[in-house]
Design an enzyme around this catalytic site. Structure first.
Site, PDB file in Angstrom:
ATOM      1  N   ARG A 130      -1.401  -0.677  -8.576  1.00 44.04           N
ATOM      2  CA  ARG A 130      -2.783  -0.293  -8.243  1.00 44.04           C
ATOM      3  C   ARG A 130      -2.811   1.233  -8.247  1.00 44.04           C
ATOM      4  O   ARG A 130      -2.026   1.872  -7.553  1.00 44.04           O
ATOM      5  CB  ARG A 130      -3.157  -0.804  -6.853  1.00 44.04           C
ATOM      6  CG  ARG A 130      -4.488  -0.244  -6.356  1.00 44.04           C
ATOM      7  CD  ARG A 130      -4.648  -0.345  -4.839  1.00 44.04           C
ATOM      8  NE  ARG A 130      -4.754  -1.696  -4.371  1.00 44.04           N
ATOM      9  CZ  ARG A 130      -4.441  -2.068  -3.112  1.00 44.04           C
ATOM     10  NH1 ARG A 130      -3.976  -1.177  -2.243  1.00 44.04           N
ATOM     11  NH2 ARG A 130      -4.566  -3.309  -2.732  1.00 44.04           N
TER      12      ARG A 130
ATOM     13  N   ASP B 273       0.851  -1.194   0.000  1.00 44.68           N
ATOM     14  CA  ASP B 273       0.000   0.000   0.000  1.00 44.68           C
ATOM     15  C   ASP B 273       0.885   1.242   0.000  1.00 44.68           C
ATOM     16  O   ASP B 273       2.019   1.204   0.473  1.00 44.68           O
ATOM     17  CB  ASP B 273      -0.859   0.046   1.276  1.00 44.68           C
ATOM     18  CG  ASP B 273      -2.034  -0.929   1.242  1.00 44.68           C
ATOM     19  OD1 ASP B 273      -2.336  -1.475   0.170  1.00 44.68           O
ATOM     20  OD2 ASP B 273      -2.645  -1.131   2.308  1.00 44.68           O
TER      21      ASP B 273
HETATM   22  P1  FDA Z   1     -14.480   9.157  -3.772  1.00 47.20           P
HETATM   23  O1  FDA Z   1     -14.629   8.897  -2.308  1.00 47.20           O
HETATM   24  O2  FDA Z   1     -13.585  10.255  -4.227  1.00 47.20           O
HETATM   25  O3  FDA Z   1     -15.919   9.389  -4.369  1.00 47.20           O
HETATM   26  C1  FDA Z   1     -16.116   9.866  -5.704  1.00 47.20           C
HETATM   27  C2  FDA Z   1     -17.520   9.586  -6.179  1.00 47.20           C
HETATM   28  O4  FDA Z   1     -17.711   8.174  -6.297  1.00 47.20           O
HETATM   29  C3  FDA Z   1     -18.599  10.036  -5.218  1.00 47.20           C
HETATM   30  O5  FDA Z   1     -18.903  11.399  -5.389  1.00 47.20           O
HETATM   31  C4  FDA Z   1     -19.734   9.113  -5.622  1.00 47.20           C
HETATM   32  O6  FDA Z   1     -20.326   9.565  -6.814  1.00 47.20           O
HETATM   33  C5  FDA Z   1     -19.002   7.806  -5.913  1.00 47.20           C
HETATM   34  N1  FDA Z   1     -18.953   6.965  -4.720  1.00 47.20           N
HETATM   35  C6  FDA Z   1     -17.908   6.789  -3.888  1.00 47.20           C
HETATM   36  N2  FDA Z   1     -18.214   5.925  -2.898  1.00 47.20           N
HETATM   37  C7  FDA Z   1     -19.481   5.565  -3.105  1.00 47.20           C
HETATM   38  C8  FDA Z   1     -20.389   4.717  -2.430  1.00 47.20           C
HETATM   39  N3  FDA Z   1     -20.034   4.041  -1.340  1.00 47.20           N
HETATM   40  N4  FDA Z   1     -21.624   4.567  -2.925  1.00 47.20           N
HETATM   41  C9  FDA Z   1     -22.015   5.250  -4.019  1.00 47.20           C
HETATM   42  N5  FDA Z   1     -21.212   6.079  -4.710  1.00 47.20           N
HETATM   43  C10 FDA Z   1     -19.973   6.230  -4.263  1.00 47.20           C
HETATM   44  N6  FDA Z   1      -5.282   5.226  -0.736  1.00 47.20           N
HETATM   45  C11 FDA Z   1      -3.978   5.433  -0.445  1.00 47.20           C
HETATM   46  O7  FDA Z   1      -3.576   6.558  -0.194  1.00 47.20           O
HETATM   47  N7  FDA Z   1      -3.109   4.371  -0.429  1.00 47.20           N
HETATM   48  C12 FDA Z   1      -3.491   3.098  -0.733  1.00 47.20           C
HETATM   49  O8  FDA Z   1      -2.673   2.177  -0.716  1.00 47.20           O
HETATM   50  C13 FDA Z   1      -4.863   2.881  -1.046  1.00 47.20           C
HETATM   51  N8  FDA Z   1      -5.334   1.637  -1.354  1.00 47.20           N
HETATM   52  C14 FDA Z   1      -6.622   1.493  -1.812  1.00 47.20           C
HETATM   53  C15 FDA Z   1      -7.066   0.258  -2.262  1.00 47.20           C
HETATM   54  C16 FDA Z   1      -8.339   0.128  -2.813  1.00 47.20           C
HETATM   55  C17 FDA Z   1      -8.790  -1.202  -3.305  1.00 47.20           C
HETATM   56  C18 FDA Z   1      -9.191   1.275  -2.908  1.00 47.20           C
HETATM   57  C19 FDA Z   1     -10.562   1.175  -3.534  1.00 47.20           C
HETATM   58  C20 FDA Z   1      -8.787   2.481  -2.420  1.00 47.20           C
HETATM   59  C21 FDA Z   1      -7.515   2.611  -1.855  1.00 47.20           C
HETATM   60  N9  FDA Z   1      -7.078   3.824  -1.351  1.00 47.20           N
HETATM   61  C22 FDA Z   1      -5.750   3.989  -1.034  1.00 47.20           C
HETATM   62  C23 FDA Z   1      -8.058   4.908  -1.073  1.00 47.20           C
HETATM   63  C24 FDA Z   1      -8.169   5.887  -2.243  1.00 47.20           C
HETATM   64  O9  FDA Z   1      -6.993   6.623  -2.351  1.00 47.20           O
HETATM   65  C25 FDA Z   1      -9.351   6.848  -2.049  1.00 47.20           C
HETATM   66  O10 FDA Z   1      -9.147   7.584  -0.880  1.00 47.20           O
HETATM   67  C26 FDA Z   1     -10.693   6.189  -1.977  1.00 47.20           C
HETATM   68  O11 FDA Z   1     -10.815   5.116  -2.873  1.00 47.20           O
HETATM   69  C27 FDA Z   1     -11.809   7.208  -2.284  1.00 47.20           C
HETATM   70  O12 FDA Z   1     -11.735   7.641  -3.610  1.00 47.20           O
HETATM   71  P2  FDA Z   1     -12.736   7.073  -4.725  1.00 47.20           P
HETATM   72  O13 FDA Z   1     -12.158   7.330  -6.040  1.00 47.20           O
HETATM   73  O14 FDA Z   1     -12.989   5.643  -4.452  1.00 47.20           O
HETATM   74  O15 FDA Z   1     -14.104   7.806  -4.532  1.00 47.20           O
END
Ligand code: FDA
Length: 284
Positions: free
Chosen positions: A161, A109
């Site tokens: 990733r 990670d």
């Molecule tokens: P974000 O939270 O920005 O949401 C964007 C949009 O997506 C929302 O406005 C909504 O439309 C939709 N959405 C999001 N969640 C939803 C829900 N539950 N239901 C419906 N709609 C939803 N970070 C890091 O710094 N180091 C790491 O090693 C990792 N590892 C990691 C592994 C995996 C498998 C994942 C998925 C994530 C990580 N992360 C991480 C975290 C990552 O950096 C990030 O903080 C989160 O994934 C949030 O960003 P998103 O792009 O997922 O959606």
């Protein structure tokens, strides 16, 4: 004061591996792969770091013994990066040797920006020694340096990733506006799809998921050339839908007693997550 586990259970599968096994099996039955993460970070005591290496090694073996379709995700600060870099590398290599012997994959990670450079350097050493079938790294789209890292690690054949990034970082080194983070994310995702064997697209964001689906269809990239990754407790329906459509999907399943920092990051990320926690608590 330690918060009771009921707070975390929406995002954390259990406090022990035993409590987590059935949740992994449920996901596997739905054709969803897993990456297990024994939670914890910033270990400053060698005894705890040594115990963590042993626990990760047990986990690699436990995955095998229980027939789970799972890799593991680890943090270098759990392996003693804050104690001593060489000691951390030794611990990492010890774990990777066991993973290689058991044909298991280990994902490193990415933590906060004080660790980015050392994580990239240590990953390059690990990649050269163990190969991309054994070890991968996470890169964060919000960091300005990621442009360079994505290019370099793709050239080296790394297994990456890509995520947005979950830590509070200063504007000098990190993009702050979500539309710009999305643009950078998509640029890197496309670069990884075009230039690496099997990129991991980690996001819950429909805009990005749809853009990756459109790009891979347009370029005739087969569904088995990349995977989507999401976090345990989030967007389960989307995971199941993508898996049913034949896409590879992996859920990151955290467990363990040291869940507070992970849990806090999830709450900070999206205000709706606070509502999910309250709903899970009242469901009992
Ligand atoms: P974000 O939270 O920005 O949401 C964007 C949009 O997506 C929302 O406005 C909504 O439309 C939709 N959405 C999001 N969640 C939803 C829900 N539950 N239901 C419906 N709609 C939803 N970070 C890091 O710094 N180091 C790491 O090693 C990792 N590892 C990691 C592994 C995996 C498998 C994942 C998925 C994530 C990580 N992360 C991480 C975290 C990552 O950096 C990030 O903080 C989160 O994934 C949030 O960003 P998103 O792009 O997922 O959606």
């Amino acid at each position: 004061m330690k918060l009771p586990f009921i707070f975390a259970k929406r995002f954390v599968a259990g406090e022990t591996f035993e409590q987590t096994i059935n949740k992994v099996k449920d996901l596997n039955q739905k054709k969803i792969k897993v990456s297990l993460d024994l939670l914890g970070e910033n270990v400053t005591d060698r005894k705890v770091a040594d115990e963590t290496v042993a626990a990760y090694i047990d986990l690699v073996k436990g995955i095998e013994e229980n027939g789970l379709d799972s890799t593991i995700s680890i943090k270098l600060t759990m392996l003693g990066l804050d104690i001593d870099r060489d000691y951390c590398r030794d611990n990492l290599f010890k774990l990777l040797s066991v993973a290689k012997a058991n044909k298991r994959f280990v994902r490193i990670d990415m933590e906060g920006s004080p660790y980015t450079q050392v994580s990239v350097e240590m990953y390059k050493e690990a990649l050269a020694k163990f190969g991309s079938k054994v070890v991968g790294l996470v890169l964060q789209a919000y960091l300005k340096r990621t442009e360079v890292d994505v290019n370099e690690l793709a050239k080296l054949g790394g297994d990456i990733r890509i995520c947005k990034g979950a830590y509070k970082e200063p504007a000098e080194i990190a993009i702050k506006e979500m539309p710009e983070i999305r643009k950078a994310y998509l640029r890197y995702a496309k670069h990884l799809i075009d230039n690496t064997a099997y990129p991991r697209i980690a996001t819950h964001d429909d805009e990005l998921i749809d853009a990756v689906l459109a790009y891979t269809k347009e370029k005739n990239i087969s569904k088995d050339r990349f995977e989507f990754q999401m976090l345990y407790g989030l967007r389960q329906n989307t995971c199941e839908k993508l898996a049913a459509e034949g896409y590879n999907v992996r859920v990151y399943v955290p467990y363990g007693t040291m869940w507070l920092p992970y849990f806090t990051r999830r709450l900070a990320e999206r205000k709706e997550n606070i509502f999910f926690v309250l709903t899970a608590m009242f469901k009992g």
